[in-house]
Design a protein around this motif. Structure first.
Motif, PDB file in Angstrom:
ATOM      1  N   UNK A 401       0.820  -1.216   0.000  1.00  0.00           N
ATOM      2  CA  UNK A 401       0.000   0.000   0.000  1.00  0.00           C
ATOM      3  C   UNK A 401       0.851   1.263   0.000  1.00  0.00           C
ATOM      4  N   UNK A 402       0.337   2.277  -0.662  1.00  0.00           N
ATOM      5  CA  UNK A 402       0.911   3.617  -0.541  1.00  0.00           C
ATOM      6  C   UNK A 402       0.030   4.387   0.435  1.00  0.00           C
ATOM      7  N   UNK A 403       0.648   5.012   1.422  1.00  0.00           N
ATOM      8  CA  UNK A 403      -0.177   5.756   2.383  1.00  0.00           C
ATOM      9  C   UNK A 403       0.222   7.233   2.379  1.00  0.00           C
ATOM     10  N   UNK A 404      -0.766   8.093   2.249  1.00  0.00           N
ATOM     11  CA  UNK A 404      -0.517   9.544   2.188  1.00  0.00           C
ATOM     12  C   UNK A 404      -1.082  10.220   3.424  1.00  0.00           C
ATOM     13  N   UNK A 405      -0.547  11.404   3.696  1.00  0.00           N
ATOM     14  CA  UNK A 405      -0.972  12.078   4.923  1.00  0.00           C
ATOM     15  C   UNK A 405      -2.416  12.557   4.854  1.00  0.00           C
ATOM     16  N   UNK A 406      -2.815  13.072   3.688  1.00  0.00           N
ATOM     17  CA  UNK A 406      -4.211  13.536   3.600  1.00  0.00           C
ATOM     18  C   UNK A 406      -4.833  13.143   2.266  1.00  0.00           C
ATOM     19  N   UNK A 407      -6.100  13.414   2.172  1.00  0.00           N
ATOM     20  CA  UNK A 407      -6.851  12.937   1.001  1.00  0.00           C
ATOM     21  C   UNK A 407      -6.444  13.650  -0.277  1.00  0.00           C
ATOM     22  N   UNK A 408      -6.168  14.955  -0.163  1.00  0.00           N
ATOM     23  CA  UNK A 408      -5.841  15.711  -1.375  1.00  0.00           C
ATOM     24  C   UNK A 408      -4.587  15.123  -2.030  1.00  0.00           C
ATOM     25  N   UNK A 409      -3.585  14.888  -1.212  1.00  0.00           N
ATOM     26  CA  UNK A 409      -2.347  14.320  -1.750  1.00  0.00           C
ATOM     27  C   UNK A 409      -2.627  12.955  -2.365  1.00  0.00           C
ATOM     28  N   UNK A 410      -3.462  12.202  -1.707  1.00  0.00           N
ATOM     29  CA  UNK A 410      -3.776  10.866  -2.216  1.00  0.00           C
ATOM     30  C   UNK A 410      -4.404  10.932  -3.608  1.00  0.00           C
TER      31      UNK A 410
END
Ligand code: ATP
Ligand code: MG
Length: 877
Positions: A401-410
């Protein structure tokens, strides 16, 4: 891993000798002509239906025949693992076979074999497209062997349904099957029944039906003037209640509770003293209104379609047409949405899948994902799960999985990934969990100028669900789909030729209508043009009926008329062309790495994630999957637990992606926790549901008895004697307690009709045995007179039919009323938990009492109407 290996080894060992026998027969069967195969199968059918059962030799022969018929009709030869899968299904178990392993073909083996007994087999699928596809595609095998194949369509007439249910095998969706069952239990004539007694069913995507959909019952309801004002008032009141101060939300359990302050405020706003008053309860309305506002959201849990609230299945993203949330939640949401034409609704019949499928003597199921829910299948349905190996090694790469800090970045990263992969040409399928998210991504892709297909539960997309998904493997295709992701739809790399040919046929027919000079290179349209011109009315017919027509194309050419034949030829020619193209394109797509599945959120259940991944890497094809997640995703937020929260605090990420095994593992354990949580919920639901299920069985049994009784006399006397016995019991009670006897008006009228005066009763009260005999005799005589009267003036069958209708009228009336009461009972008893009582025991006791009372009232009303009323026979002359 070891467990899986053992499982596979055990299956092989268990069925090895039978598999060898089936394989050995192949050499012999290959030599037979088509007709010889057919007569062999018909002979088996004749013998099995005569004995009413199947033996091992029949099983071996019919499996071998089915495999040969499949080779000769659809050109597929069942692999050995598919035969094993078929044997597992035949034993009434669940076969877990990975996505794309050809379960549709597997099901033909047990379906055909079990149909030989002549009692019908139901092959259950999750949507219309699959039912139709399988009936047409697999139907060729069955028809080739002389068996009759049925297909149920929601909009069919009752007669058509009846015909299709009576075939040897019937393909049907789960919801049609259950609704038809419920409707069959509402008819008043045997001839109106559409289903035959249940024998064996194979449930495709069994986890979706028996687990994911187990929480929402199927309900048939009718409009009523029920308590709408209360829903409206509750909606107003809850506008003035605030979270934390007046109520608490438990997002996990989808529950809301009022705080003491909230309780007080509600009482003041409603101007009532007791919110829990059993005779006029307010609490369910208030809590439902709060749940409607704070836990159920438009375009996530439901959509508005034609001014109706339609549920979206949170597991598949599909809309559940005709389904309703029970216990008043649906109405609360309707009020919140201010849906016009708002009406209360009264439940007339309802059942859960859990209880419905228990009605079959034998059931089996198949899916790509069952093992994680093995315990539940075993405990609730008594179904064991066998995992079968794949035919070819799975070569899909499931990346971490790739995990991002917030939804926008995701979302930005997902769009950038799409851009990168698209420029290579590799097809991408992006799975989203809600309509909103799918639309956000679609907008983003538009800004990158990336052409894509958007598929979500919005009504305008539903019809094309399978078509869109089936083309997700085309070169350069980007497909965004909500979780539905076309479960069961085959994704061929290079695109699906069937859909393309269908689309092209439709297009050509339309073009021919508009433009006489229309032509396509390499295809001769002359004869078709000429014939269409001769008969222009056919054009509209064919455009509308093209899908249905395709079913005809699969049957023998003999049944087609001239124009149908031309269209069929056109379709087949186009199909061949597209098949050629698909082969070429498939090679390119494979060289690019196959289908790339991108997940945008982990689902609460691992099964759903695996289903999404399983759209890629089918039949040993290359493929890849990766999940793009963010720390703001609901699963992490709600169920993540302290560990993830702490990790989040410590992580200082600036828009960077994180590939963390720790987080991925924590997510999996969060999913396991949620799965366990929902399992417990379903277990409790199931326990409560057993109570109403037993009651339903009693009522449906009674209904059947009435339906099949030609002479109603015995039933009338049985009911009347019951009524008199209760009456005598009442008299004895009065005598014992020294109480004066009270005759309600209704009873007096009835006694009067039976020529019994209250004086006679008073005079004989000391000898109740005598009195009872006397009352019985009066009753019999009275009914005899009635019968005699009818037989003199008209056909005595009229009295029977009339009496039968009275029975139905009251039985249904009291049953519907009882169902409504049971809803409130569930609410009422859940408060008992606070009072340290076991709510289940309370519920069960009260439910039994309620039913006994309802049945008594029902019986009395029937007897009253039968003896008091008369049919007026008017002379037509
Ligand atoms: N014995 C076989 N030989 C060759 N091709 C096969 C065979 N069995 C199945 N296939 C092909 O495999 C593909 C997938 O089949 P199918 O859709 O039945 O799989 P499935 O297991 O039901 O997948 P899902 O879990 O997605 O529903 C189809 O294109 C089918 O033609
Ligand atoms: Mg399938």
């Amino acid at each position: 891993m070891i467990k899986l290996f053992n499982n596979v080894a055990t299956i092989r060992a268990k069925y090895n000798s039978i598999l060898n026998s089936i394989n050995d027969l192949e050499n012999e069967i290959i030599e037979l002509s088509n007709n010889e195969l057919k007569s062999k199968s018909l002979k088996l059918k004749y013998l099995c239906s005569k004995i009413g059962s199947l033996d091992e030799q029949t099983l071996i022969e019919s499996f071998a025949l089915t495999r040969e018929a499949s080779k000769r009709t659809i050109g597929l030869r069942h692999y050995d693992v598919q035969i094993l899968g078929g044997l597992v299904l035949h034993e009434g178990k669940i076969a877990e076979m990975k996505t794309g392993e050809g379960k549709t073909l597997v099901s033909t083996l047990p379906a055909l074999t079990n149909s030989l007994v002549g009692k019908g087999v139901h092959v259950v699928t999750i949507n219309d497209y699959l039912a139709k596809r399988d009936a047409e595609w697999m139907g060729q095998i069955h028809r080739f062997l002389g068996l009759r194949v049925g297909l149920i369509d929601t909009n069919m007439t009752q007669l058509k349904k009846k015909q299709n249910y009576s075939r040897d095998l019937t393909y049907v969706t789960n919801s049609d099957l259950v609704f038809d069952f419920l409707k069959d239990n509402m008819v008043t004539k045997i001839s109106e029944l559409v289903q035959t007694p249940f024998h064996f069913c194979i449930i495709d995507e069994v986890d979706s039906i028996l687990i994911d959909e187990a929480r929402t019952p199927l309900i048939i309801s009718r409009d009523s003037e029920l308590a709408i004002e209360k829903y409206i008032k509750a909606n107003e009141v809850t506008k003035h209640l605030f979270q934390q101060k007046h109520f608490d939300i438990d997002e996990k359990g989808k529950k809301i509770s009022l705080t003491p302050k909230g309780l007080e405020r509600t009482k003041i706003l409603l101007n009532v003293i007791d919110l829990y008053n059993v005779n006029d309860p307010w609490i369910p309305y208030i809590l439902n209104s709060l749940r409607a506002k704070h836990l159920f959201f438009r375009d996530v849990h439901y959509i508005l379609k034609n001014n109706k609230v339609v549920i979206i299945d949170e597991f598949t993203g599909r809309i559940l047409e005709g389904r309703k949330w029970s216990d008043g939640l649906h109405q609360a949401i309707e009020v919140k949405e201010n849906v016009p034409m708002l009406k209360g609704s009264e439940t007339m019949a309802s059942i859960t899948y859990q209880n419905f499928f228990r009605l079959y003597p034998k059931i089996s199921g198949m899916t790509g994902t069952a093992k994680t829910e093995e315990l539940e299948f075993e405990n609730i349905y008594g179904l064991s799960v066998s995992v079968l190996p794949t035919y070819e090694e799975m070569s899909r790469k499931d990346e971490s999985d790739f995990i991002f800090i917030d939804e926008i970045t995701k979302w930005r990263s997902i769009a950038q990934e799409c851009l990168k992969v698209y420029s290579k040409g590799q097809p991408i399928l992006v799975g989203t969990t809600t309509i909103q998210n799918s639309e956000i991504l679609s907008h983003l892709l538009n800004t990158y100028n990336l052409p894509h297909q958007l598929l979500n539960a919005k009504p305008e997309n539903i019809k094309r669900e399978s078509e869109i998904i089936s083309q997700a493997g085309c070169l350069r295709a980007i497909t965004i789909a909500t979780n539905m992701a076309g479960r069961g739809t085959d994704i061929l790399l290079g695109g699906n030729p069937d859909f393309k040919a269908l689309k092209a046929t439709r297009y050509i027919l339309q073009a021919l209508v508009k433009n006489d000079t229309f032509y396509i290179q390499g295809i001769n349209l002359k004869k078709l043009k000429y014939n269409l011109r001769q008969n222009p009315r056919l054009i509209t017919y064919f455009q509308e009926e093209l899908d249905t027509l395709l079913a005809v194309f699969y049957t023998s050419k003999k049944n087609l008329n001239l124009v149908e034949n031309f269209i069929s030829d056109l379709y087949k020619q186009l199909l061949e062309n597209y098949k050629e193209k698909q082969k070429k394109e498939s090679k390119i797509v494979k060289s690019l790495g196959g289908l790339y599945v991108i997940g945008t959120e982990k689902h609460e259940s691992r099964r759903i994630d695996n289903q999404l991944r399983g759209r890629s890497g089918r039949q040993g094809n290359p493929g890849k999957s990766r999940f793009f997640l963010s720390l703001a995703d609901p699963l992490i937020r709600i169920f993540g637990g302290d560990k993830i929260q702490a990790a989040m605090q410590n992580l200082k990420m600036d828009g960077e992606v994180l590939e963390s095994n720790f987080l991925s593992n924590s997510l999996t354990s969060a999913q396991q926790k949620v799965e366990g949580f929902y399992y417990d919920q379903r277990k409790t639901l199931n326990k409560y549901d057993q109570v109403i299920d037993k009651q339903r069985q009693i009522i449906y049994y009674l209904r059947k008895k009435i339906l099949y009784t030609l002479n109603m006399r015995d039933l009338v006397l049985e009911f009347s004697e019951g009524f008199l016995d209760d009456f005598i019991e009442y008299l004895e009670y009065c005598k014992l307690e020294g109480k004066s006897i009270f005759f309600p008006k209704k009873i007096l009228r009835l006694l009067n009709r039976l020529s019994i005066s209250s004086e006679i009763i008073y005079q004989n009260i000391e000898n109740t045995e005598n009195l009872k005999r006397f009352l019985y005799e009066q009753l019999w005589t009275s009914y005899n007179c009635k019968e005699f009267q009818y037989s003199c003036f008209t056909d005595s069958r009229i009295l029977d039919r009339y009496t039968q209708l009275i029975f139905f009228k009251y039985l249904d009336f009291y049953w519907y009323k009882h169902l409504e009461n049971m809803n409130f009972l569930l609410d009422a008893t859940s408060w008992e938990a606070y009072a340290q009582k076991d709510p289940y025991i309370q519920y069960e006791n009260r439910a039994t009492k309620l039913l006994t009372l309802s049945l008594k009232d029902c019986r009395d009303s029937i007897i009253f109407e039968i003896f008091i009323s008369n049919i007026i026979i008017t002379d037509i002359l």
